[in-house]
Design a protein around this motif. Structure first.
Motif, PDB file in Angstrom:
ATOM      1  N   THR A 250      -5.958   0.929  -1.727  1.00 34.69           N
ATOM      2  CA  THR A 250      -6.060   2.377  -1.551  1.00 34.69           C
ATOM      3  C   THR A 250      -7.143   2.865  -2.499  1.00 34.69           C
ATOM      4  O   THR A 250      -7.116   2.548  -3.693  1.00 34.69           O
ATOM      5  CB  THR A 250      -4.734   3.087  -1.854  1.00 34.69           C
ATOM      6  N   ARG A 251      -8.100   3.644  -1.986  1.00 31.91           N
ATOM      7  CA  ARG A 251      -9.277   4.045  -2.761  1.00 31.91           C
ATOM      8  C   ARG A 251      -9.198   5.511  -3.159  1.00 31.91           C
ATOM      9  O   ARG A 251      -8.828   6.358  -2.352  1.00 31.91           O
ATOM     10  CB  ARG A 251     -10.549   3.816  -1.939  1.00 31.91           C
ATOM     11  N   TRP A 252      -9.551   5.779  -4.399  1.00 25.67           N
ATOM     12  CA  TRP A 252      -9.769   7.136  -4.896  1.00 25.67           C
ATOM     13  C   TRP A 252     -11.240   7.210  -5.251  1.00 25.67           C
ATOM     14  O   TRP A 252     -11.714   6.508  -6.129  1.00 25.67           O
ATOM     15  CB  TRP A 252      -8.888   7.397  -6.116  1.00 25.67           C
TER      16      TRP A 252
ATOM     17  N   LEU B  78       0.827  -1.202   0.000  1.00 25.20           N
ATOM     18  CA  LEU B  78       0.000   0.000   0.000  1.00 25.20           C
ATOM     19  C   LEU B  78       0.865   1.258   0.000  1.00 25.20           C
ATOM     20  O   LEU B  78       0.544   2.244  -0.666  1.00 25.20           O
ATOM     21  CB  LEU B  78      -0.941   0.001   1.202  1.00 25.20           C
ATOM     22  N   SER B  79       1.959   1.217   0.743  1.00 26.35           N
ATOM     23  CA  SER B  79       2.877   2.347   0.738  1.00 26.35           C
ATOM     24  C   SER B  79       3.456   2.575  -0.655  1.00 26.35           C
ATOM     25  O   SER B  79       3.592   3.704  -1.121  1.00 26.35           O
ATOM     26  CB  SER B  79       4.000   2.113   1.746  1.00 26.35           C
ATOM     27  N   GLY B  80       3.779   1.459  -1.334  1.00 27.86           N
ATOM     28  CA  GLY B  80       4.318   1.563  -2.691  1.00 27.86           C
ATOM     29  C   GLY B  80       3.312   2.042  -3.708  1.00 27.86           C
ATOM     30  O   GLY B  80       3.671   2.429  -4.817  1.00 27.86           O
ATOM     31  N   LEU B  81       2.020   2.018  -3.347  1.00 29.76           N
ATOM     32  CA  LEU B  81       0.966   2.453  -4.262  1.00 29.76           C
ATOM     33  C   LEU B  81       0.417   3.838  -3.917  1.00 29.76           C
ATOM     34  O   LEU B  81      -0.482   4.328  -4.596  1.00 29.76           O
ATOM     35  CB  LEU B  81      -0.192   1.450  -4.240  1.00 29.76           C
ATOM     36  N   GLU B  82       0.954   4.473  -2.874  1.00 30.49           N
ATOM     37  CA  GLU B  82       0.421   5.768  -2.462  1.00 30.49           C
ATOM     38  C   GLU B  82       0.485   6.803  -3.576  1.00 30.49           C
ATOM     39  O   GLU B  82      -0.362   7.685  -3.667  1.00 30.49           O
ATOM     40  CB  GLU B  82       1.187   6.288  -1.243  1.00 30.49           C
ATOM     41  N   TYR B  83       1.515   6.700  -4.419  1.00 32.66           N
ATOM     42  CA  TYR B  83       1.695   7.685  -5.482  1.00 32.66           C
ATOM     43  C   TYR B  83       0.509   7.721  -6.457  1.00 32.66           C
ATOM     44  O   TYR B  83       0.315   8.712  -7.168  1.00 32.66           O
ATOM     45  CB  TYR B  83       2.972   7.368  -6.275  1.00 32.66           C
ATOM     46  N   ARG B  84      -0.279   6.661  -6.516  1.00 28.19           N
ATOM     47  CA  ARG B  84      -1.391   6.627  -7.462  1.00 28.19           C
ATOM     48  C   ARG B  84      -2.519   7.563  -7.054  1.00 28.19           C
ATOM     49  O   ARG B  84      -3.410   7.858  -7.855  1.00 28.19           O
ATOM     50  CB  ARG B  84      -1.938   5.190  -7.573  1.00 28.19           C
ATOM     51  N   GLY B  85      -2.501   8.033  -5.808  1.00 22.22           N
ATOM     52  CA  GLY B  85      -3.560   8.903  -5.324  1.00 22.22           C
ATOM     53  C   GLY B  85      -4.636   8.102  -4.614  1.00 22.22           C
ATOM     54  O   GLY B  85      -5.052   7.055  -5.089  1.00 22.22           O
ATOM     55  N   TYR B  86      -5.087   8.567  -3.435  1.00 21.76           N
ATOM     56  CA  TYR B  86      -6.096   7.824  -2.691  1.00 21.76           C
ATOM     57  C   TYR B  86      -6.662   8.694  -1.590  1.00 21.76           C
ATOM     58  O   TYR B  86      -6.073   9.722  -1.225  1.00 21.76           O
ATOM     59  CB  TYR B  86      -5.502   6.548  -2.112  1.00 21.76           C
TER      60      TYR B  86
ATOM     61  N   LYS C  67     -10.045  -0.812   7.879  1.00 13.44           N
ATOM     62  CA  LYS C  67     -10.039   0.195   6.823  1.00 13.44           C
ATOM     63  C   LYS C  67     -10.359   1.555   7.430  1.00 13.44           C
ATOM     64  O   LYS C  67     -11.141   1.661   8.374  1.00 13.44           O
ATOM     65  CB  LYS C  67     -11.025  -0.168   5.710  1.00 13.44           C
ATOM     66  N   ARG C  68      -9.730   2.583   6.850  1.00 17.22           N
ATOM     67  CA  ARG C  68      -9.913   3.922   7.372  1.00 17.22           C
ATOM     68  C   ARG C  68      -9.853   4.957   6.255  1.00 17.22           C
ATOM     69  O   ARG C  68      -9.084   4.836   5.298  1.00 17.22           O
ATOM     70  CB  ARG C  68      -8.814   4.259   8.392  1.00 17.22           C
ATOM     71  N   GLN C  69     -10.680   5.991   6.419  1.00 18.69           N
ATOM     72  CA  GLN C  69     -10.579   7.172   5.570  1.00 18.69           C
ATOM     73  C   GLN C  69      -9.268   7.872   5.877  1.00 18.69           C
ATOM     74  O   GLN C  69      -8.778   7.851   7.004  1.00 18.69           O
ATOM     75  CB  GLN C  69     -11.743   8.113   5.851  1.00 18.69           C
ATOM     76  N   GLY C  70      -8.696   8.527   4.877  1.00 19.18           N
ATOM     77  CA  GLY C  70      -7.492   9.313   5.095  1.00 19.18           C
ATOM     78  C   GLY C  70      -6.244   8.607   4.604  1.00 19.18           C
ATOM     79  O   GLY C  70      -6.299   7.673   3.810  1.00 19.18           O
ATOM     80  N   GLU C  71      -5.105   9.074   5.088  1.00 18.37           N
ATOM     81  CA  GLU C  71      -3.830   8.543   4.643  1.00 18.37           C
ATOM     82  C   GLU C  71      -3.538   7.185   5.292  1.00 18.37           C
ATOM     83  O   GLU C  71      -4.200   6.758   6.235  1.00 18.37           O
ATOM     84  CB  GLU C  71      -2.717   9.542   4.937  1.00 18.37           C
ATOM     85  N   LEU C  72      -2.509   6.561   4.794  1.00 19.71           N
ATOM     86  CA  LEU C  72      -2.151   5.226   5.260  1.00 19.71           C
ATOM     87  C   LEU C  72      -1.857   5.215   6.759  1.00 19.71           C
ATOM     88  O   LEU C  72      -2.082   4.206   7.441  1.00 19.71           O
ATOM     89  CB  LEU C  72      -0.939   4.727   4.467  1.00 19.71           C
ATOM     90  N   SER C  73      -1.388   6.327   7.272  1.00 24.87           N
ATOM     91  CA  SER C  73      -1.102   6.407   8.705  1.00 24.87           C
ATOM     92  C   SER C  73      -2.360   6.184   9.544  1.00 24.87           C
ATOM     93  O   SER C  73      -2.281   5.653  10.662  1.00 24.87           O
ATOM     94  CB  SER C  73      -0.477   7.763   9.043  1.00 24.87           C
ATOM     95  N   ALA C  74      -3.523   6.602   9.026  1.00 23.06           N
ATOM     96  CA  ALA C  74      -4.774   6.384   9.761  1.00 23.06           C
ATOM     97  C   ALA C  74      -5.084   4.900   9.856  1.00 23.06           C
ATOM     98  O   ALA C  74      -5.554   4.414  10.892  1.00 23.06           O
ATOM     99  CB  ALA C  74      -5.921   7.128   9.078  1.00 23.06           C
ATOM    100  N   LEU C  75      -4.813   4.168   8.787  1.00 21.06           N
ATOM    101  CA  LEU C  75      -5.008   2.711   8.825  1.00 21.06           C
ATOM    102  C   LEU C  75      -4.009   2.070   9.783  1.00 21.06           C
ATOM    103  O   LEU C  75      -4.371   1.186  10.574  1.00 21.06           O
ATOM    104  CB  LEU C  75      -4.854   2.131   7.422  1.00 21.06           C
ATOM    105  N   GLU C  76      -2.782   2.490   9.731  1.00 21.16           N
ATOM    106  CA  GLU C  76      -1.750   1.922  10.606  1.00 21.16           C
ATOM    107  C   GLU C  76      -2.124   2.099  12.074  1.00 21.16           C
ATOM    108  O   GLU C  76      -1.931   1.193  12.888  1.00 21.16           O
ATOM    109  CB  GLU C  76      -0.401   2.579  10.317  1.00 21.16           C
ATOM    110  N   SER C  77      -2.666   3.262  12.412  1.00 20.52           N
ATOM    111  CA  SER C  77      -3.021   3.521  13.805  1.00 20.52           C
ATOM    112  C   SER C  77      -4.203   2.674  14.271  1.00 20.52           C
ATOM    113  O   SER C  77      -4.403   2.480  15.475  1.00 20.52           O
ATOM    114  CB  SER C  77      -3.337   4.998  14.006  1.00 20.52           C
ATOM    115  N   ALA C  78      -4.985   2.151  13.321  1.00 14.99           N
ATOM    116  CA  ALA C  78      -6.154   1.336  13.669  1.00 14.99           C
ATOM    117  C   ALA C  78      -5.808  -0.133  13.858  1.00 14.99           C
ATOM    118  O   ALA C  78      -6.627  -0.907  14.372  1.00 14.99           O
ATOM    119  CB  ALA C  78      -7.220   1.470  12.586  1.00 14.99           C
ATOM    120  N   LEU C  79      -4.617  -0.541  13.455  1.00 14.20           N
ATOM    121  CA  LEU C  79      -4.232  -1.951  13.549  1.00 14.20           C
ATOM    122  C   LEU C  79      -3.887  -2.326  14.985  1.00 14.20           C
ATOM    123  O   LEU C  79      -3.395  -1.492  15.763  1.00 14.20           O
ATOM    124  CB  LEU C  79      -3.031  -2.225  12.635  1.00 14.20           C
TER     125      LEU C  79
END
Length: 596
Positions: free
Chosen positions: A72-74, A22-30, A46-58
């Motif tokens: 990662t959703r756009w 997911l980190s490697g795919l961040e550049y695609r936009g989400y 799953k979480r709205q926002g950046e990948l850090s929001a998902l990481e904090s939920a784990l």
């Protein structure tokens, strides 16, 4: 436009693979992210926002899993929200699904399922897929049959991956949306794009439209819609994982701007013979000289195509450039012996792929000018020419634009005959001249002066017209400021009404592009108190009329725009940097636009 990652195997921790992917795919936009792991049951976060929001939920202790998928959703259907983030599940929670693309018949499917008692939680088109799968499971189908049956009901574009509770298998399918499989030593991967798993393996299989894949820890099986096993070719990606890193730069964008000399060298390698002053593009050896050329492209690639069309017209070949989203072979004549060139960095751009498929149906010869080996455009066109720019992570295209311009110059020379000595010499010097611009640019100082401007205008003539459009696009993309590009002669036909002392005008005044006429336009805006920044190879010509002068080396007129564009890239970068923008991941934008 979203990103998919999947993994099953014994060699790596599933959660680590998913989060790295997911980190490697961040550049695609989400705008949201999520994962699903299977280990007896399904664990979904799953979480709205950046990948850090998902990481904090784990969970703090991590998660065990035998297989998993991530996304990662756009947003397309429904706003960014936890409930709309992927993965999605059915009513029984036995399957988790991630999806890129658009399911065009989802409303009808949703109504059908609702009539059967299914209740939906999200606004997405994707959620119908796990509901369809679970309905088939309830009817007695096994997971693979249920997955196939559900996918068979879908209309539209999709790349879909699914995992089931109690299973170590990942299932996938694609139609008009990219999906690539990675073959590892102790497990297998799938993703929307190679950077998601490049640190684990460089051996890949590209799925074709209509194909299904089943990934187990010890094998990958690709089949067609009828379940017949398909022979696949395994390709090796010539990327070092370090190529996709920042290498000490603050942003991918500035790193990729500075990579342009090397990217251009790679594009020219073994294609330009310095001793004989000749150009030979091996990929185009079997391409007959066309009677006319039509370019189809979007965004930055469209600006490159404008440049390429001018090169061809000046060499006697009628050439037109179309926005791919507006190209319709039922309305636009495609004469016999026409070459349709799709310019697409990713080789997956939905609008460009649709245009190329239309051109194929119309009987035209098609050529993909792309950066990605094995992409849809590369596979589906009659011919392909690679720009060889290497991985570009920043959403705003930089080095791929330069490489597209150089590749189009090579294409023009190939189909029109022997190039002039000055043309070949200009190509040979280009990488070092770009390096000179990067080393000597005053862009940072100019950005500090004009960072609070109300708007930015860019003007140029002939080859520089396309670069004016591109300069404005870069400014819009990463600074979120209003910017417009114009053919210099058009400034007085309306846009001049917008010029004030708070609208700096970036004017490309270069030899070979009617510099005296453009200088007249500079005087027009100067008379209205607008600040002027001249990008030029003739300092003495413009210095009396410009507030700042940004120099580029003298070269063949066809290559001055490539040098000028580097200056404009740097201006946009430093303005965005001073404004604190999200430079690599601009709001609302995605790197690979795979929906129409």
């Amino acid at each position: 436009m979203c990103g998919i990652i999947g993994y099953t195997g014994d060699g790596n921790d599933v959660l680590d693979v998913l989060m790295t992917g997911l980190s490697g795919l961040e550049y695609r936009g989400y705008d949201s992210a999520g994962i699903a792991l299977t280990n007896g049951s399904l664990s979904i976060y799953k979480r709205q926002g950046e990948l850090s929001a998902l990481e904090s939920a784990l969970p703090e202790g991590g998660l065990d899993g035998e297989a998993g998928i991530g996304h990662t959703r756009w947003s397309t259907h429904g706003p960014p929200a936890d409930v709309n983030a992927h993965p999605h599940t059915g009513p029984d929670g036995n399957v988790a699904v991630v999806h890129n693309g658009i399911i065009e018949n989802y409303r009808a499917l949703r109504e059908e399922l609702a009539a059967d008692g299914h209740v939906f939680e999200s606004d997405t088109d994707t959620e119908v897929v796990p509901h369809l799968i679970e309905r088939e499971l309830a009817a007695g189908a096994d997971p693979e049959a249920a997955f196939r049956e559900a996918v068979g009901r879908l209309e539209g574009s999709y790349a879909i991956a699914a995992v089931f509770a109690g299973s170590e298998t990942v299932y996938a399918a694609r139609n008009e949306s990219p999906l690539v499989l990675g073959l590892g030593e102790d497990g297998h991967y799938l993703a929307s794009d190679v950077p998601a798993f490049i640190e684990y393996t460089d051996r890949v299989i590209y799925l074709e439209d209509g194909e299904f894949a089943r990934l187990d820890a010890d094998e990958v099986v690709v089949t067609d819609a009828d379940g017949t096993v398909v022979e696949t070719s395994v390709e090796t990606i010539a990327w070092d994982p370090e190529d996709a890193g920042k290498s000490g730069y603050d942003h991918y964008m500035i790193k990729e701007i500075h990579e342009q000399p090397d990217a251009i060298r790679k594009c020219l390698r073994e294609r330009v013979e310095e001793m004989t002053r000749s150009i030979t593009v091996e990929e185009l050896a079997n391409l007959d000289a066309p009677e006319s050329v039509q370019f189809v492209a979007c965004g930055t690639s469209y600006h490159a195509a404008l440049y390429g069309a001018r090169l061809l017209r000046e060499r006697g070949i009628p050439a037109q450039t179309f926005l791919a989203s507006e190209y319709d072979v039922d309305e636009i004549p495609v004469p016999p012996e026409t070459l349709v060139v799709g310019v697409t960095q990713s080789g997956e751009t939905a609008d460009t792929m649709s245009a190329l498929r239309g051109a194929n149906r119309a009987g035209a010869t098609t050529l993909a000018l792309t950066n990605v080996v094995g992409s849809s455009a590369a596979r589906e066109c009659d011919h392909v020419m690679y720009i060889r720019a290497g991985p570009e992570i920043g959403v705003a295209a930089t080095k791929t634009f330069a490489s597209q311009q150089v590749a189009l110059a090579l294409l023009a020379s190939t189909v029109t005959g022997a190039p002039s000595q000055s043309f070949v010499e200009g190509l040979r010097k280009l990488p070092d001249q770009v390096r000179t611009v990067l080393d000597d640019s005053s862009a940072r100082e100019i950005a500090e002066t004009y960072e609070r401007a109300d708007a930015y205008f860019f003007i140029g003539r002939k080859y520089n017209e396309a670069v004016a459009y591109e300069g404005a696009l870069k400014m819009k993309e990463i600074t979120y400021k209003h910017a417009e590009g114009f053919a210099a002669g058009e400034l007085k036909h309306g846009p001049l009404a917008l010029v004030t002392d708070r609208t700096p005008v970036f004017a490309m005044v270069t030899q070979g592009s009617k510099p005296q006429k453009t200088l007249g336009n500079v005087k027009e805006v100067e008379a209205r108190d607008a600040p002027v920044v001249a990008v030029t190879d003739s300092r003495e010509l413009v210095e009396p009329y410009a507030d700042f002068v940004m120099e580029v080396p003298e070269t063949h007129p066809a290559f001055t725009p490539i040098l000028a564009n580097v200056q404009l890239q740097l201006i946009s970068y430093w303005v965005a940097n001073r404004l604190g923008r999200s430079i690599d991941k601009p709001r609302n934008l995605a790197k690979s636009v795979t929906v129409e």
